[in-house]
Structures are given as structure tokens and as C-alpha cells.
Design an enzyme around this catalytic site. Structure first.
Site, mmCIF file in Angstrom:
data_model
loop_
_atom_site.group_PDB
_atom_site.id
_atom_site.type_symbol
_atom_site.label_atom_id
_atom_site.label_comp_id
_atom_site.label_asym_id
_atom_site.label_seq_id
_atom_site.Cartn_x
_atom_site.Cartn_y
_atom_site.Cartn_z
ATOM 1 N N CYS A 84 0.841 -1.194 0.000
ATOM 2 C CA CYS A 84 0.000 0.000 0.000
ATOM 3 C C CYS A 84 0.882 1.253 0.000
ATOM 4 O O CYS A 84 1.650 1.460 -0.927
ATOM 5 C CB CYS A 84 -1.012 -0.039 1.135
ATOM 6 S SG CYS A 84 -2.340 1.183 0.872
ATOM 7 N N HIS A 198 -3.857 -4.589 -0.469
ATOM 8 C CA HIS A 198 -3.479 -5.193 0.812
ATOM 9 C C HIS A 198 -3.591 -6.714 0.717
ATOM 10 O O HIS A 198 -4.689 -7.249 0.833
ATOM 11 C CB HIS A 198 -4.428 -4.717 1.920
ATOM 12 C CG HIS A 198 -4.184 -3.320 2.363
ATOM 13 N ND1 HIS A 198 -3.219 -2.983 3.291
ATOM 14 C CD2 HIS A 198 -4.780 -2.155 2.003
ATOM 15 C CE1 HIS A 198 -3.234 -1.676 3.488
ATOM 16 N NE2 HIS A 198 -4.173 -1.140 2.711
ATOM 17 N N GLU A 200 -2.812 -8.789 2.973
ATOM 18 C CA GLU A 200 -3.246 -9.303 4.281
ATOM 19 C C GLU A 200 -4.745 -9.132 4.488
ATOM 20 O O GLU A 200 -5.299 -9.698 5.428
ATOM 21 C CB GLU A 200 -2.440 -8.626 5.411
ATOM 22 C CG GLU A 200 -2.876 -7.231 5.804
ATOM 23 C CD GLU A 200 -2.431 -6.115 4.862
ATOM 24 O OE1 GLU A 200 -2.636 -4.941 5.215
ATOM 25 O OE2 GLU A 200 -1.894 -6.404 3.762
#
Length: 218
Positions: A84, A198, A200
Site C-alpha cells: 500500500c 493489501h 493481508e
């Protein structure tokens, strides 16, 4: 020794640090969250997260001399992954609200506001994956989770055949009758990789991408 690749998630006060640590652990690495430069230098992989404003992230990174760690690692061919705003700060500069901030300058280019009818660009989106990608191996058609108002809209690095060109993957904001804006979604450049989305927060697809990166550290 666990036999797992050792990854440092750089703790400079930005990013979803705990979720990044958990996601990289699930991807098969032994993870340390730290700002310690020696540990960050010596790990098999360094993950640089980041959320919020470009200038604030850069200030946080500089406060722990993180840009020096990144530069030294790359000079030694040691892998780094930016996520990011952790990807955005790798570029030459960022422009937010008319204020220009110098980035880490690992790649030429400017991080600027997306030219799209709806900003921030938020939610799940597909990626135009670069041919030969390691990060996206086996997940080329998947969707990933984005949340950002700024991005790199033009790739500026020209290698003119002298070195292997980086693999640049792209994404686009909503395809509506008002058009969308194309921006860099991921870069793979030797030891330096980065994603605008992202991983995650990207479910199984993001988990697979992190596994691909962790496997590449072996």
C-alpha cells in the site's frame, strides 16, 4: 533453527502491523515486528507496510532510518516487499494536496491523486498481471482488496535493454461510462517487490501471494 524464512515487518508506526505479521506467519515465515536496523538488515525478507498519507509515512520511515535499511538490503540483493503506502514511498515523490514529498527514489515516478469519478478506490478488484510474475503465480485471475485515493498512474522506468525490465502489473478504478483510471497495482523488480492492494486483507488470494513471496526467500 526452524527452517522457515525469517521476515521482519518494519515497525515505523504505519500500517496494519498485527494483521501483516499474522498473514506473513500464516504464509510460512518466522516473523519479527521491529524497528531494529540490524535485525531488519539481516532477515531473509523485509516487509514494509504503510497506510495513510505519503508524507506521514515517509516521516515515520525516516525516523527509524528505514530508507537506509531498504537501500542497503537492495544493494545486497536482499528481498523487500512494500504494501500500500509502503509501495508508494518507494517511488521518487508523492504529491498530496499540492504538497510534494521526496520518496525513497527506488523507482522514478510520482504518486498522485487518482483521476476517477469515485475516490477512494475501495474494494475488490482484478489485476492485469505481468507475464512471468512470481507474486501472482497461480492467482492471476483472482481479486484483491484495495483502499487508496492515490497511486502511480504512469510507469517511468526505462531500462533500454541494459537490465531486465521490472514486471509491472496494473489495475483500474471502476469501469463505468465515466471511464476509470489505470494505476500500478504491483511491481516485481529483482529483490524489490510491492503491491498497492493489501494482501493481508485479500483472503485466500492474498494469502497465496504472500506464500509465493515467502517461498521466493528460501
Amino acid at each position: 533453527m526452524s527452517g522457515k524464512p525469517r521476515v521482519v515487518v518494519l515497525d515505523y508506526g504505519s500500517g496494519n502491523l498485527r494483521s501483516a505479521v499474522r498473514a506473513v506467519e500464516r504464509a510460512g515465515a518466522e516473523v519479527t515486528l521491529t524497528a531494529d536496523r540490524a535485525l531488519a538488515q539481516e532477515a531473509d525478507g523485509l516487509l514494509v507496510p504503510g497506510v495513510g498519507a505519503f508524507a506521514a509515512c515517509l516521516a515515520g520511515l525516516r525516523s527509524v532510518r528505514g530508507q537506509e535499511v531498504i537501500g542497503r538490503r537492495l544493494a545486497g540483493g536482499r528481498p523487500v516487499l512494500g504494501i500500500c503506502v509502503g509501495m508508494q514511498i518507494l517511488f521518487e515523490r508523492g504529491v498530496e494536496h499540492g504538497v510534494e514529498t521526496e520518496g525513497c527514489d527506488e523507482w522514478p515516478g510520482v504518486v498522485e491523486r487518482l483521476q476517477a469519478p469515485v475516490v477512494p478506490h475501495m474494494g475488490w478488484n482484478t489485476v492485469e498481471v505481468a507475464e512471468g510474475s512470481t507474486l501472482f503465480r497461480g492467482i492471476e485471475e483472482e481479486r484483491f482488496y484495495f483502499v487508496h485515493s492515490y497511486g502511480v498512474r504512469h510507469w517511468a522506468l526505462e531500462t533500454h535493454g541494459r537490465t531486465r525490465p521490472p514486471l509491472v502489473s496494473w489495475a483500474q478504478t471502476g469501469l463505468t461510462e465515466h471511464g476509470g483510471d489505470r494505476f500500478v497495482a504491483a511491481v516485481e523488480n529483482g529483490p524489490l517487490s510491492a503491491t498497492q492492494f493489501h494482501p493481508e486483507k485479500s483472503g485466500d488470494a492474498g494469502a497465496a501471494l504472500l506464500r509465493n513471496w515467502v517461498e521466493s526467500l528460501r
